[in-house]
Every structure is written in C-alpha cells, then in structure tokens.
Motif scaffolding. Structure first.
Motif, PDB file in Angstrom:
ATOM      1  N   TYR A 193     -50.959 -43.527 -35.173  1.00  0.00           N
ATOM      2  CA  TYR A 193     -50.464 -44.638 -34.353  1.00  0.00           C
ATOM      3  C   TYR A 193     -50.459 -44.280 -32.868  1.00  0.00           C
ATOM      4  CZ  TYR A 193     -47.537 -48.170 -32.251  1.00  0.00           C
ATOM      5  OH  TYR A 193     -47.072 -49.150 -31.422  1.00  0.00           O
ATOM      6  N   PHE A 194     -49.814 -43.178 -32.525  1.00  0.00           N
ATOM      7  CA  PHE A 194     -49.703 -42.826 -31.106  1.00  0.00           C
ATOM      8  C   PHE A 194     -51.045 -42.385 -30.538  1.00  0.00           C
ATOM      9  CE2 PHE A 194     -45.242 -42.366 -32.494  1.00  0.00           C
ATOM     10  CZ  PHE A 194     -44.647 -43.211 -31.571  1.00  0.00           C
ATOM     11  N   GLY A 195     -51.886 -41.756 -31.378  1.00  0.00           N
ATOM     12  CA  GLY A 195     -53.230 -41.386 -30.924  1.00  0.00           C
ATOM     13  C   GLY A 195     -54.070 -42.612 -30.619  1.00  0.00           C
ATOM     14  N   ALA A 196     -54.020 -43.604 -31.493  1.00  0.00           N
ATOM     15  CA  ALA A 196     -54.785 -44.833 -31.283  1.00  0.00           C
ATOM     16  C   ALA A 196     -54.300 -45.578 -30.045  1.00  0.00           C
ATOM     17  CB  ALA A 196     -54.674 -45.724 -32.520  1.00  0.00           C
TER      18      ALA A 196
ATOM     19  N   PHE B 180     -40.109 -59.356 -34.115  1.00  0.00           N
ATOM     20  CA  PHE B 180     -38.944 -58.990 -33.316  1.00  0.00           C
ATOM     21  C   PHE B 180     -39.307 -57.960 -32.254  1.00  0.00           C
ATOM     22  CE2 PHE B 180     -34.463 -57.776 -32.726  1.00  0.00           C
ATOM     23  CZ  PHE B 180     -33.895 -59.039 -32.750  1.00  0.00           C
ATOM     24  N   ALA B 181     -40.105 -56.963 -32.638  1.00  0.00           N
ATOM     25  CA  ALA B 181     -40.506 -55.920 -31.687  1.00  0.00           C
ATOM     26  C   ALA B 181     -41.359 -56.500 -30.564  1.00  0.00           C
ATOM     27  CB  ALA B 181     -41.264 -54.820 -32.415  1.00  0.00           C
ATOM     28  N   LEU B 182     -42.284 -57.391 -30.914  1.00  0.00           N
ATOM     29  CA  LEU B 182     -43.139 -58.005 -29.900  1.00  0.00           C
ATOM     30  C   LEU B 182     -42.326 -58.839 -28.917  1.00  0.00           C
ATOM     31  CD1 LEU B 182     -46.314 -59.163 -31.895  1.00  0.00           C
ATOM     32  CD2 LEU B 182     -46.027 -57.148 -30.449  1.00  0.00           C
ATOM     33  N   ALA B 183     -41.284 -59.493 -29.410  1.00  0.00           N
ATOM     34  CA  ALA B 183     -40.429 -60.286 -28.518  1.00  0.00           C
ATOM     35  C   ALA B 183     -39.795 -59.394 -27.455  1.00  0.00           C
ATOM     36  CB  ALA B 183     -39.351 -61.002 -29.327  1.00  0.00           C
ATOM     37  N   PHE B 184     -39.408 -58.188 -27.847  1.00  0.00           N
ATOM     38  CA  PHE B 184     -38.778 -57.281 -26.888  1.00  0.00           C
ATOM     39  C   PHE B 184     -39.777 -56.659 -25.919  1.00  0.00           C
ATOM     40  CE2 PHE B 184     -35.025 -57.561 -29.491  1.00  0.00           C
ATOM     41  CZ  PHE B 184     -33.995 -57.324 -28.600  1.00  0.00           C
ATOM     42  N   THR B 185     -41.053 -56.583 -26.302  1.00  0.00           N
ATOM     43  CA  THR B 185     -42.047 -56.030 -25.375  1.00  0.00           C
ATOM     44  C   THR B 185     -42.224 -56.929 -24.154  1.00  0.00           C
ATOM     45  OG1 THR B 185     -43.908 -57.144 -26.490  1.00  0.00           O
ATOM     46  CG2 THR B 185     -43.324 -54.929 -27.256  1.00  0.00           C
ATOM     47  N   VAL B 186     -41.890 -58.207 -24.294  1.00  0.00           N
ATOM     48  CA  VAL B 186     -42.017 -59.145 -23.167  1.00  0.00           C
ATOM     49  C   VAL B 186     -41.122 -58.716 -22.011  1.00  0.00           C
ATOM     50  CG1 VAL B 186     -41.694 -61.555 -22.453  1.00  0.00           C
ATOM     51  CG2 VAL B 186     -42.665 -61.036 -24.699  1.00  0.00           C
ATOM     52  N   ALA B 187     -39.996 -58.070 -22.315  1.00  0.00           N
ATOM     53  CA  ALA B 187     -39.077 -57.627 -21.263  1.00  0.00           C
ATOM     54  C   ALA B 187     -39.714 -56.590 -20.356  1.00  0.00           C
ATOM     55  CB  ALA B 187     -37.800 -57.066 -21.895  1.00  0.00           C
TER      56      ALA B 187
ATOM     57  N   GLY C 202     -28.052 -39.491 -27.898  1.00  0.00           N
ATOM     58  CA  GLY C 202     -27.768 -40.862 -28.306  1.00  0.00           C
ATOM     59  C   GLY C 202     -28.693 -41.337 -29.398  1.00  0.00           C
ATOM     60  N   LEU C 203     -29.991 -40.968 -29.291  1.00  0.00           N
ATOM     61  CA  LEU C 203     -30.968 -41.371 -30.301  1.00  0.00           C
ATOM     62  C   LEU C 203     -30.656 -40.711 -31.643  1.00  0.00           C
ATOM     63  CD1 LEU C 203     -33.558 -42.911 -30.947  1.00  0.00           C
ATOM     64  CD2 LEU C 203     -34.870 -40.901 -30.207  1.00  0.00           C
ATOM     65  N   LEU C 204     -30.202 -39.453 -31.611  1.00  0.00           N
ATOM     66  CA  LEU C 204     -29.852 -38.745 -32.840  1.00  0.00           C
ATOM     67  C   LEU C 204     -28.664 -39.409 -33.528  1.00  0.00           C
ATOM     68  CD1 LEU C 204     -30.197 -36.337 -34.760  1.00  0.00           C
ATOM     69  CD2 LEU C 204     -28.717 -35.005 -33.229  1.00  0.00           C
ATOM     70  N   VAL C 205     -27.638 -39.745 -32.736  1.00  0.00           N
ATOM     71  CA  VAL C 205     -26.454 -40.409 -33.304  1.00  0.00           C
ATOM     72  C   VAL C 205     -26.839 -41.762 -33.897  1.00  0.00           C
ATOM     73  CG1 VAL C 205     -24.214 -41.431 -32.761  1.00  0.00           C
ATOM     74  CG2 VAL C 205     -24.854 -39.226 -31.769  1.00  0.00           C
ATOM     75  N   SER C 206     -27.669 -42.520 -33.166  1.00  0.00           N
ATOM     76  CA  SER C 206     -28.121 -43.826 -33.671  1.00  0.00           C
ATOM     77  C   SER C 206     -28.847 -43.667 -34.997  1.00  0.00           C
ATOM     78  CB  SER C 206     -29.054 -44.491 -32.654  1.00  0.00           C
ATOM     79  OG  SER C 206     -28.392 -44.755 -31.446  1.00  0.00           O
TER      80      SER C 206
ATOM     81  N   GLU D 291     -41.139 -49.745 -28.568  1.00  0.00           N
ATOM     82  CA  GLU D 291     -42.162 -48.721 -28.819  1.00  0.00           C
ATOM     83  C   GLU D 291     -41.699 -47.726 -29.868  1.00  0.00           C
ATOM     84  OE1 GLU D 291     -44.903 -45.447 -26.378  1.00  0.00           O
ATOM     85  OE2 GLU D 291     -43.499 -46.737 -25.308  1.00  0.00           O
ATOM     86  N   ILE D 292     -40.449 -47.289 -29.758  1.00  0.00           N
ATOM     87  CA  ILE D 292     -39.895 -46.372 -30.758  1.00  0.00           C
ATOM     88  C   ILE D 292     -39.809 -47.065 -32.115  1.00  0.00           C
ATOM     89  CG2 ILE D 292     -37.805 -45.128 -31.465  1.00  0.00           C
ATOM     90  CD1 ILE D 292     -37.296 -44.495 -28.543  1.00  0.00           C
ATOM     91  N   PHE D 293     -39.384 -48.316 -32.095  1.00  0.00           N
ATOM     92  CA  PHE D 293     -39.219 -49.075 -33.332  1.00  0.00           C
ATOM     93  C   PHE D 293     -40.550 -49.201 -34.080  1.00  0.00           C
ATOM     94  CE2 PHE D 293     -38.989 -53.280 -35.501  1.00  0.00           C
ATOM     95  CZ  PHE D 293     -37.997 -52.967 -36.410  1.00  0.00           C
ATOM     96  N   ILE D 294     -41.606 -49.611 -33.368  1.00  0.00           N
ATOM     97  CA  ILE D 294     -42.907 -49.782 -34.023  1.00  0.00           C
ATOM     98  C   ILE D 294     -43.510 -48.437 -34.393  1.00  0.00           C
ATOM     99  CG2 ILE D 294     -45.283 -50.599 -33.717  1.00  0.00           C
ATOM    100  CD1 ILE D 294     -44.235 -52.842 -31.992  1.00  0.00           C
ATOM    101  N   GLY D 295     -43.440 -47.470 -33.477  1.00  0.00           N
ATOM    102  CA  GLY D 295     -44.097 -46.186 -33.711  1.00  0.00           C
ATOM    103  C   GLY D 295     -43.449 -45.327 -34.767  1.00  0.00           C
ATOM    104  N   LEU D 296     -42.104 -45.320 -34.815  1.00  0.00           N
ATOM    105  CA  LEU D 296     -41.403 -44.407 -35.718  1.00  0.00           C
ATOM    106  C   LEU D 296     -40.914 -45.058 -37.009  1.00  0.00           C
ATOM    107  CD1 LEU D 296     -39.259 -42.276 -33.225  1.00  0.00           C
ATOM    108  CD2 LEU D 296     -41.576 -41.867 -34.076  1.00  0.00           C
TER     109      LEU D 296
END
Length: 534
Positions: A240-243, A363-370, A2-6, A57-62
């Motif tokens: 990013y992911f190391g930090a 936008f990403a931070l808003a979704f982290t609240v979930a 699914g991630l590949l298709v997206s 997390e994917i959005f910010i990291g990648l």
C-alpha cells in the motif's frame, strides 16, 4: 504515545464488542455492536479523550489496506478473470454514472455548486463488502449478487478516489481537465495492478525460497517459520505505502496482491503445515479485530460529528437533503444499471442496489477533503452528508432485506445430533482410556482433558488440575513418551467411532463428520506438540 493509547483502547473495544455480540447480542451483527461500542466511547469524556484525532491516511493504510488484502486473498484470481468484464462495467461504467447522476441531481435540487456536488458524489461511490455482511446476517444472499457485490467492492475504491481528485481540482481551478483525469485513472488503476502484481510475485518468490531453505527454514511441521510470518504480515503495508509513494493506487495494489497470494496459499500448505495453520489463525484474528475497529471508529466519529457544534453548514439542514439525494441517486442508478446492462431480474436488481453499503473508505475519503483547499463550511457539508449516507446505506437494507431475502434455516436437530455424537465419541475414548493398564494419575488427567472437548468441566475442576500440575514434578522422558502414546490411542479410538458412525451406520452426514474429525485432529496436534517441545 497518543497513537499507542488509542490503539490499545480500540483493541479492547473490539474485544468487548466481539464478546458482547457472542454473549448478549447474537442476533445483531457484530458491525452494529461495534458501532454502539464506538458511540459509547465517544459519549464518555474520559474514553473519548484517549482516542486521537482521526487521520485518514493512517486509517486506510494501517486498517483498511490489510482488510482488503485479506479479502483479496479469500478470492480466487480465476474468479476475477471470469468476471473481468463485469468488474470493469461495475467499477468504471456504473460508478461514473452514479457520480454524474448524484452530482447533477445534488446541484439541481439543492443549489450547491457543481464542483462541490461532484466531490460529494465521488465520495459516495465506494462500497464496502464487510459492511454488506452486517445487513445480511441470518439471511441468504443470492450467489450471483454476492459475487458481484464482493468483486465490485474490491475494485471500485480506486474509481472513487480518481473521481474525487478530479472534483477537487475542478473545485480549486474552476475547470475539468478531461484528458488528465482519464490518464490519472489509467495510470492509478493500471499502475496499481502492475505494481501489486510485480511486487507480490517478488514477495511470493522470496517466501518460497525462504520456505525451502534448508539452512534457516527446515521443511517440517515443527518449524514455526517466524520470519515468514513477519514477511506475510508486512506485505499489505509494503504494497500500500509503496504504491502510494510511486503515485499509483495502493488499494488496487493490495487487492491484486491478495488475489496473487491466494494461489500461493493453496499450493504451499503442506510445505510447512504448522506455518499455514498459524497464518490462518493470524488472519482470522486480525480480520476480526480490524473489522471491529473500523466500525468502532465509525461510531466514534459519527457521535463526535453530531456533538461538535463547529461542524455545521452555515446553520442549514442542507446536509440532510444532500445525504438523502446521494443515497437515492446511488440506489437508483445501481438498480437501473444492472437491470438494463447486466440483464438481471427486478428482484435481484433491487438486492444488488441495496447491497451497495458504504463504510470505511467513504468515511476516510470524506476526511481527506479537509487536507485540500476546500472551504471549511463545504468540508462540514461533505462530512455530515456522507455520514448520513453511510447510516442510510446500513439502515435501509437492514429493514428491506428482511422482506426480500429468505432466512437461513437453523437446523436445531443437527446441532443437537452433533452434541450427542460428540459426547458419545468422548465417552468411547474415556472407556478405552480406563481399560488401559496405566496409572490412576494418567487416567484422571487425560479424562479431564477429554471431557474438556465438550466443555463438561467446571472452573473448580480446572483449578484442582492446575494445583496438581503445579505441585507435580516434571515428567521424565519415559513418562512423556507413555503419555503421548496414550493420547494417540485414545484419539484413534474417537476417530474409529466417528468413521463407524459415518461410513458403516450412516448416522451422520459428511459436514458433521468433517467438523468432529477436525476437532479430534486439532486436539491431537496441540497435545502432541507438548511431547515434541519436551
């Protein structure tokens, strides 16, 4: 799967938005075009179904992390050093005041609990330098404000994240641990700088060793340095992911690493010109694609939120009031802060205040609240309010900047002159070509290539050349040598023409000369690579 298709759908959408912007909507910012494409994807059920659920997390990291890394790499560390006081003032002092003012204001005017109001306020503080470009397209942003907005957006994300974490703990536990919050900020921001600095210097050292290794990475123009490109492309993700793994700010780490690698790029270009050129092309490609994807995703999510009936705040329109309060609070505090503490004029203060555009990180931070213990209804309020904030921060300056900022002057005469000089330059090369004692076949083939420099070849002519080259036997080494010699002589003729127009007759300025000279050089590099590869 699914991630590949997206990913494929988003990349195709990004490509289409870039084409649409250049072909049909050149006066509209690419960011707005991308948002429209994203909205279109979300409206069409089949395409919407191909896009996976949003993962912050994917959005910010990648996506966001590499964009910030590239942005940091386009900024000189020396510039940051000169403005370190201003950066701290804007990203700590001003951001804190914005959060306090927006949080208290939201609480008093809407009756929302203070912890929830501060969650909303904290998310509203990060700004987006890339989004700022969408509202200043075709306009001249003052140099001081341009630098301030860029430096602020590079470093204020960490402040917003720390304030958000504090507000969420307040929401869950019922109290604020001020010493812990202060320590978290120092540890996260300071740790991100230290981690990004240490790891980036280590990566620079490894890359320089690889670049100078006689065994695997011979220092010449024709070594493409694939392993070095892989190391370069992996750098923002490693950082990013190391930090984040060690508990410090991954965003600060990638930004600081980009600053460190800026100097490396300046002093390593000629160690392997081919590598430097290829990396520059890769960065340009990835920046265009990722930036477009950010706004496509934003368009998709805004439509999804609007159409999702489950996303509501107890049937109330409170989210509209809160979104307006968040925007106005940030706008006013930004204006007053730089006006009083940075001694900026009234007009420039408004430009700076309006230039604080909210985008991807908000936008990403808003979704982290979930992912926290915040109630579903409260999360819906956060999501809808922050979405409105983002829209307002884009629309309001888009309108007002038309009155505050001067327009970029398009010199139609300069463009016309460039076209004329380029055509005469090509004609001079063709005249030199046809005066040479060479075969008719070479004359016609090279003439086609030279005319392609100005786009003066048709699709029909291309297919005729394609048909000829497919049927043609492979050139012998002697023919390749002769062909390369002809190209060198023709390109030198074009250079001589340019130099004469620039240095002797003074018909063209330095900028025009550099643009056309670069075109010749790039053409020669591409053609001569054929001779080397043979």
């Amino acid at each position: 799967m699914g991630l590949l298709v997206s990913t494929v759908v988003l990349i195709v959408g990004a490509m289409f938005s870039i084409v649409a912007n250049r072909r049909w909507l050149p006066r509209l910012s690419i960011n707005y075009v991308s948002m429209l494409i994203g909205a279109g994807i979300a409206i069409i059920p089949f395409l919407n179904g191909l896009i996976e659920r949003f993962d912050s997390e994917i959005f910010i990291g990648l996506i966001v992390a590499p964009l910030l890394y590239f942005e940091g790499q386009n900024t000189r560390l020396n510039l940051v050093g000169k403005h370190v006081g201003e950066i701290i003032s804007l990203t700590v002092g001003m951001v804190t005041l914005c959060a306090v003012f927006a949080g208290v204001g939201g609480h008093l005017l809407t009756g929302v609990g203070l912890p929830l109001a501060f969650i909303l306020a904290a998310i509203s503080t990060p700004t987006d330098a890339t989004a700022t470009e969408s509202v200043t397209m075709g306009l001249i942003l003052p140099h001081r404000e341009k630098i301030s907005l860029k430096l602020e957006s590079l470093f204020n994300d960490a402040s917003g994240i720390i304030l958000l974490n504090m507000a969420i703990l307040w929401y869950v536990n019922g109290y604020i641990n001020y010493p812990q919050t202060l320590w978290n900020f120092v540890y996260s921001a300071g740790g991100g700088i230290v981690f990004g600095g240490v790891v980036s210097v280590l990566i620079v050292y490894i890359r320089q060793l690889m670049l100078r290794s006689k065994l695997n990475f011979i220092n010449n123009t024709y070594n493409n340095g694939t392993p070095l490109k892989v190391v370069y492309l992996m750098t923002p993700f490693i950082l990013y992911f190391g930090a984040e793994k060690v508990g410090v700010s991954g965003i600060i780490a990638v930004v600081f690493a980009g600053l460190v690698h800026n100097a490396e790029g300046d002093r390593s270009t000629l160690a392997n010109p081919q590598l430097a050129s290829d990396i520059g092309q890769l960065v340009g490609l990835l920046s265009d694609i990722l930036n477009s994807i950010v706004f496509i995703i934003l368009g998709i999510m805004l439509v999804r939120i609007t159409m999702d009936r489950s996303v509501n705040y107890n049937g109330s329109l409170l989210w509209i009031t809160m979104g307006v309060i968040l925007y106005l609070a940030n706008l006013l505090i930004r204006y007053v802060y730089v006006r009083l503490f940075h001694k900026v004029s009234n007009r420039e203060s408004w430009i700076f205040a309006l230039g604080g555009i909210h985008g991807a990180v908000t936008f990403a931070l808003a979704f982290t609240v979930a992912e926290t213990q915040v109630k579903t209804a409260d999360f819906n309020l956060v999501l809808m309010s922050e979405s409105l904030l983002i829209i307002l921060s884009l629309l309001v300056p888009t309108i007002l900047f038309r009155f505050l900022l001067p327009r970029v002057k398009v010199d139609a005469d300069a463009n016309a002159k460039m076209a004329i000089i380029r055509q005469k330059m090509i004609d001079t090369g063709i005249e030199e070509l046809w005066s040479m004692p060479i075969s008719q076949e070479f004359k016609e083939a090279i003439t086609f290539d030279l005319r392609s420099q100005n786009g003066h070849t048709t699709v029909r002519q291309f297919f005729m050349e394609w048909k000829r080259i497919v049927k043609h036997d492979e050139y012998t080494p002697e023919q390749v040598h002769e062909l390369m010699s002809i190209y060198r002589q023709v390109f030198q003729t074009e250079r001589d023409y340019l130099l004469k127009r620039y240095e002797v007759h003074h018909e063209i300025n330095e900028d025009l000369f550099n643009v056309l000279y670069r075109e010749i050089t790039m053409a020669e590099i591409v053609v001569l690579r054929y001779g080397v590869d043979r």
